[in-house]
Design a protein around this motif. Structure first.
Motif, mmCIF file in Angstrom:
data_model
loop_
_atom_site.group_PDB
_atom_site.id
_atom_site.type_symbol
_atom_site.label_atom_id
_atom_site.label_comp_id
_atom_site.label_asym_id
_atom_site.label_seq_id
_atom_site.Cartn_x
_atom_site.Cartn_y
_atom_site.Cartn_z
ATOM 1 N N GLU A 84 -56.442 34.317 -45.246
ATOM 2 C CA GLU A 84 -56.862 35.152 -44.117
ATOM 3 C C GLU A 84 -56.445 36.602 -44.331
ATOM 4 O OE1 GLU A 84 -58.672 34.637 -41.378
ATOM 5 O OE2 GLU A 84 -59.140 32.651 -42.132
ATOM 6 N N ALA A 88 -58.836 39.752 -44.477
ATOM 7 C CA ALA A 88 -58.613 40.855 -43.526
ATOM 8 C C ALA A 88 -58.507 42.182 -44.260
ATOM 9 C CB ALA A 88 -57.352 40.592 -42.714
ATOM 10 N N SER A 95 -63.516 48.153 -35.027
ATOM 11 C CA SER A 95 -63.777 46.940 -34.257
ATOM 12 C C SER A 95 -65.108 46.319 -34.633
ATOM 13 C CB SER A 95 -63.746 47.251 -32.760
ATOM 14 O OG SER A 95 -64.762 48.178 -32.452
ATOM 15 N N GLN A 98 -64.660 43.743 -37.401
ATOM 16 C CA GLN A 98 -63.844 42.560 -37.135
ATOM 17 C C GLN A 98 -64.738 41.388 -36.704
ATOM 18 O OE1 GLN A 98 -60.622 42.527 -37.815
ATOM 19 N NE2 GLN A 98 -60.803 44.654 -38.441
ATOM 20 N N PRO A 100 -65.905 38.180 -34.539
ATOM 21 C CA PRO A 100 -65.684 37.876 -33.117
ATOM 22 C C PRO A 100 -64.577 36.844 -32.963
ATOM 23 C CG PRO A 100 -67.702 36.857 -33.898
ATOM 24 C CD PRO A 100 -67.208 37.740 -35.008
ATOM 25 N N GLU A 101 -63.834 36.971 -31.899
ATOM 26 C CA GLU A 101 -62.732 36.039 -31.672
ATOM 27 C C GLU A 101 -63.293 34.664 -31.351
ATOM 28 O OE1 GLU A 101 -60.173 37.482 -28.647
ATOM 29 O OE2 GLU A 101 -59.785 39.379 -29.670
ATOM 30 N N LYS A 102 -62.665 33.654 -31.916
ATOM 31 C CA LYS A 102 -63.117 32.291 -31.649
ATOM 32 C C LYS A 102 -62.555 31.832 -30.312
ATOM 33 C CE LYS A 102 -63.300 31.131 -36.536
ATOM 34 N NZ LYS A 102 -62.760 30.286 -37.591
ATOM 35 N N ARG A 103 -63.446 31.462 -29.433
ATOM 36 C CA ARG A 103 -63.006 30.979 -28.123
ATOM 37 C C ARG A 103 -63.179 29.475 -28.079
ATOM 38 N NH1 ARG A 103 -66.186 35.504 -24.548
ATOM 39 N NH2 ARG A 103 -64.972 37.289 -25.269
ATOM 40 N N GLU A 104 -62.200 28.818 -27.499
ATOM 41 C CA GLU A 104 -62.274 27.363 -27.396
ATOM 42 C C GLU A 104 -63.315 26.990 -26.360
ATOM 43 O OE1 GLU A 104 -58.495 25.664 -26.646
ATOM 44 O OE2 GLU A 104 -57.522 26.723 -28.302
#
Length: 129
Positions: A84, A88, A95, A98, A100-104
């Protein structure tokens, strides 16, 4: 001529003039005239650089593919944190670069009531037979 009343001759050490040990050094310190050397504004002797070659020289090199091949060919698999970190470092800091943030995903909550409970509630609350 007669000397003026208020003025007297200055002592010999304070007189202005070229006499003395400093006079020769002062004459030597004059700026030299610029010698007729090579004129840097001319094009003679200049090598023409290719713009494409200069661009390729200064183009940033992407080592991601080589790094991934190196990590994958080895017998020991790198830690997920190290992988990772390499990914990175390859991304930009803005931004938009980057991921996208993984959402549960929220699982739909199952109901606690059964169909029989709903029928019973209907009969009691609405008076439906």
């Amino acid at each position: 001529l007669l000397p003026l009343a208020g003025r007297a001759k200055a002592p010999p050490g304070l007189q202005r003039g070229r006499a003395g040990p400093r006079a020769a050094g002062a004459a030597r310190r004059r700026k030299r005239a610029p010698e007729p050397g090579r004129n840097k504004a001319t094009v003679k002797g200049r090598v023409v650089k290719s713009a494409i070659e200069e661009y390729h020289k200064k183009k940033p090199v992407n080592h991601l593919r080589e790094n991934l091949q190196y990590m994958l060919k080895g017998r020991l698999v790198a830690d997920k944190a190290v992988a990772e970190q390499v990914l990175a470092q390859n991304r930009g800091r803005k931004s938009k670069d980057q991921p996208p943030e993984k959402r549960e995903k929220k699982k739909p909550e199952g109901t606690v009531f059964t169909e029989e409970d709903f029928r019973k509630f209907e009969r009691e609350y609405f008076g439906v037979p």
